[in-house]
Design an enzyme around this catalytic site. Sequence first.
Site: not given
Length: 323
Positions: A135, A222
Amino acid sequence: MSRPAARPAVDLSVKLGTLRLINPVMPASGTFAEGLDKVMDFGRLGAVVLKTVTREVRNGNPLPRVIERPQGLINAIGIPSKGIPHFLSNILPYYRGYSTPLVASISAPTVDGFAALAAELSVAGVSAIEANISCPNIEEDGKAFAMSAEATARVTRFLRSATDLPLWLKLTPNTGAIAEIAAAAEAAGADALVVANTILSMAIDVNTFKPCLGNIMGGLSGPAIKPIILRQVFQCAKVVNIPIIACGGISSAEDAVEYILAGASAVQVGTATFLQPAAITTIIDGLEAFCMRREISRVTDLIGGVITEEADEADVAWLGPES
């Protein structure tokens, strides 16, 4: 008049090490919650990957945390977490009611912390551990364990010593050496790789001249990132023998097929779920329809099937008709 023979059912099952899934489609960590049971049957999913849990209670990053951009989202959520006791007493019991394999995603700032979490979550009801070493929001300046082959190998060794459950290492795309890092994770004992997470990015408000996110930088997800992650899956598949779980911009069955052809054994769906809550099951249905249309009896036949050089007719005969 005799009826035409029925098409044989497609076998969508895959094996990720010792773990068998009924199909290769699952949610990405942080994009799935209990309320989605109102729009889909959790029993249809290949696996359920839960939101990343940390030992400490975390409130996450300052607001605003999400900004929409063409073909994607930039988020700086910051892994808010209610901690281990809440996970064990509230989250895990809910998902034990389903037969779908449950994957616990964990994050920690140290190798000892990762190992301790893996050990504590190796309990009944958890089928695998996904170590989120990638992350971009939890390490200074966006750095993470998965940006270094040496650091990846070290944390993987500690994790491997702490749990007998299947161990998935979630890599970061924010490196120029992802294949080297993937190989290091395999050598240190990972059972599968998740390739990859969000791409470190930012946005600026041209009216205020200020960053759009409270954390300044965040992770882009995305469709915009799919070509990049697809390339990374392809590169990693060339150097490892363990399964790869692709994650990045999957919003259709065709996206999933691309990743599987590049070498992935399974896929994770993230941002698409925010736009269409039932996206995961739609992709499962579409994947089965694709295989039926191409007369492919097993989805595993697609793994690594990309044709990268001129092939003769015998090489491509298995692909079946295009329509």
